[in-house]
Enzyme design. Structure first.
Site, PDB file in Angstrom:
ATOM      1  CE1 TYR A  66      -3.058  -3.017   0.286  1.00  0.00           C
ATOM      2  CE2 TYR A  66      -3.432  -2.518   2.586  1.00  0.00           C
ATOM      3  CZ  TYR A  66      -3.674  -3.298   1.474  1.00  0.00           C
ATOM      4  OH  TYR A  66      -4.549  -4.355   1.569  1.00  0.00           O
ATOM      5  N   PRO A 216     -15.516  -5.049   2.757  1.00  0.00           N
ATOM      6  CG  PRO A 216     -15.118  -4.278   4.923  1.00  0.00           C
ATOM      7  CD  PRO A 216     -14.406  -4.675   3.669  1.00  0.00           C
ATOM      8  CG  LEU A 217     -17.967  -0.681   4.372  1.00  0.00           C
ATOM      9  CD1 LEU A 217     -17.396   0.649   4.870  1.00  0.00           C
ATOM     10  CD2 LEU A 217     -19.359  -0.911   4.952  1.00  0.00           C
ATOM     11  N   GLY A 218     -17.896  -2.932   0.024  1.00  0.00           N
ATOM     12  CA  GLY A 218     -17.942  -2.908  -1.438  1.00  0.00           C
ATOM     13  C   GLY A 218     -16.646  -2.413  -2.059  1.00  0.00           C
ATOM     14  N   GLY A 219     -15.701  -1.908  -1.250  1.00  0.00           N
ATOM     15  CA  GLY A 219     -14.402  -1.503  -1.758  1.00  0.00           C
ATOM     16  C   GLY A 219     -14.457  -0.201  -2.536  1.00  0.00           C
ATOM     17  CG  PHE A 220     -11.332   0.664  -5.221  1.00  0.00           C
ATOM     18  CD1 PHE A 220     -10.574   1.735  -4.775  1.00  0.00           C
ATOM     19  CD2 PHE A 220     -10.743  -0.595  -5.216  1.00  0.00           C
ATOM     20  CE1 PHE A 220      -9.262   1.563  -4.346  1.00  0.00           C
ATOM     21  CE2 PHE A 220      -9.439  -0.787  -4.783  1.00  0.00           C
ATOM     22  CZ  PHE A 220      -8.693   0.301  -4.346  1.00  0.00           C
ATOM     23  N   PRO A 222     -18.593   1.481  -3.396  1.00  0.00           N
ATOM     24  CG  PRO A 222     -18.344   3.246  -1.907  1.00  0.00           C
ATOM     25  CD  PRO A 222     -18.048   2.832  -3.320  1.00  0.00           C
TER      26      PRO A 222
END
Ligand SMILES: NC(=O)c1ccc[n+]([C@@H]2O[C@H](COP(=O)([O-])OP(=O)(O)OC[C@H]3O[C@@H](n4cnc5c(N)ncnc54)[C@H](OP(=O)(O)O)[C@@H]3O)[C@@H](O)[C@H]2O)c1
Length: 290
Positions: A66, A216-220, A222
């Site tokens: 990262y 967990p929130l959908g990534g890139f 959402p």
């Protein structure tokens, strides 16, 4: 370091001999766009990391890829020397190219170098948990992990790694790794709308191994779903809170590592994930990924 606040929603889980809060934090979003280069708001990124600890979160997920390197350096700058309760989980097995791609780097010498760089950039003598990242950007790819995993087992024997895990792995690769050495977690893509791993998640729960959904929130992109919006509206909660609460209620071995570069979103997510979902809510949400 300040005294941690109350335990965030979800309670705790044990990774080997390390107790972590089930509500963790994923540091990937702290780097620049597409996880390359420094953050636009450096002080803001340091503030998010300090708030993670202030909220009582004791599990941070990261990787030296990262930035590359920059996210681990930010973690070190914000939080080193680390309190005894904080556990940093990192991953090796992919590097970065100039276009921002994530080419594999799973040869033994590449893994040894990655472990050394994680130790240096995080300022540690031993890494708490190292996940071997398999597959590619599209997801898991079948094939033997033996050579790569055995290289990490050797580094574990040398005392550089405390516990091992896998990421982006197939069920067969999980079984292959476990025949070589114990693992404490599997980190794969999973959320309300993406449930290919339902069976694996349940098997790992029976074996006492953590399942750590990435994105967990959908990534890139959402999560967006009419059912999610409807349940959230009924509960007067945000869709993100409902998505996190659903994961916490999915199984006790699920550990959350939602990412954010915003202190406000971090606080909102911690506050919201404790939401109790009824059987009716769960039934409605279950339909999203089926
Ligand atoms: N093993 C692997 O191959 C792999 C791959 C990807 C990720 N990971 C790990 O998984 C972690 C989680 O994944 P992720 O961070 O990419 O995706 P994520 O947690 O699914 O979603 C993060 C996104 O949601 C937004 N967000 C968070 N809270 C919000 C809120 N309350 N309201 C509105 N938007 C909100 C964030 O934007 P803001 O910054 O604006 O809040 C960010 O864009 C990563 O940090 C990383 O540690 C691992």
């Amino acid at each position: 370091m300040s005294t941690p606040a109350a335990t965030p929603p979800g309670g705790t889980w044990t990774l080997g001999d390390l107790t972590v809060t089930r509500f963790g934090y994923g540091a990937m979003q702290l780097a620049g766009p597409w996880v390359m280069g420094p953050p636009a708001d450096r002080d803001g990124a340091l503030a998010v990391l300090r708030e993670v600890v202030a909220l009582g979160i004791t599990h941070i997920d990261t990787a030296d890829a990262y930035g590359p390197h920059l996210t681990n350096q930010l973690i070190r700058e914000a939080l080193h020397p680390y309190g005894d309760s904080l556990h940093i989980v990192t991953k090796v097995g992919a590097t970065r190219d100039e276009a921002g791609g994530w080419p594999p780097a799973r040869r033994p010498e590449e893994l040894r170098r990655a472990v050394r760089e994680n130790l240096e950039n995080l300022g540690l003598d031993t890494l708490d948990v190292v996940n071997l990242r398999l597959g590619d950007a599209q997801g898991p790819v079948p094939g033997s992990l033996a050579e790569a995993f055995e290289a990490l087992v050797e580094l574990q024997r040398q005392g550089l790694i405390r516990h091992l895990g896998l990421s982006n792995a197939t069920a067969e690769q999980v079984a292959e790794a476990r025949a070589i050495a114990p693992i404490v977690c599997v980190q794969n893509m999973y959320n309300l709308a993406h449930r290919h791993d339902d069976e694996l998640l349940d098997e790992l729960a029976e074996q006492g191994i953590a399942y750590v959904p990435f994105f967990p929130l959908g990534g890139f992109s959402p999560l967006q779903s009419e059912a999610l919006t409807a349940v959230a509206a009924r509960l007067e909660a945000t869709p993100m809170s409902v998505a996190l609460a659903w994961l916490l209620q999915r199984s006790p071995n699920v550990l959350l590592i939602p990412g954010t570069s915003s202190v406000a979103h971090l606080r909102e997510n911690v506050a919201g994930a404790g939401l109790s979902l009824s059987e009716e809510d769960l039934a409605e949400l279950d339909k999203i990924g089926r």
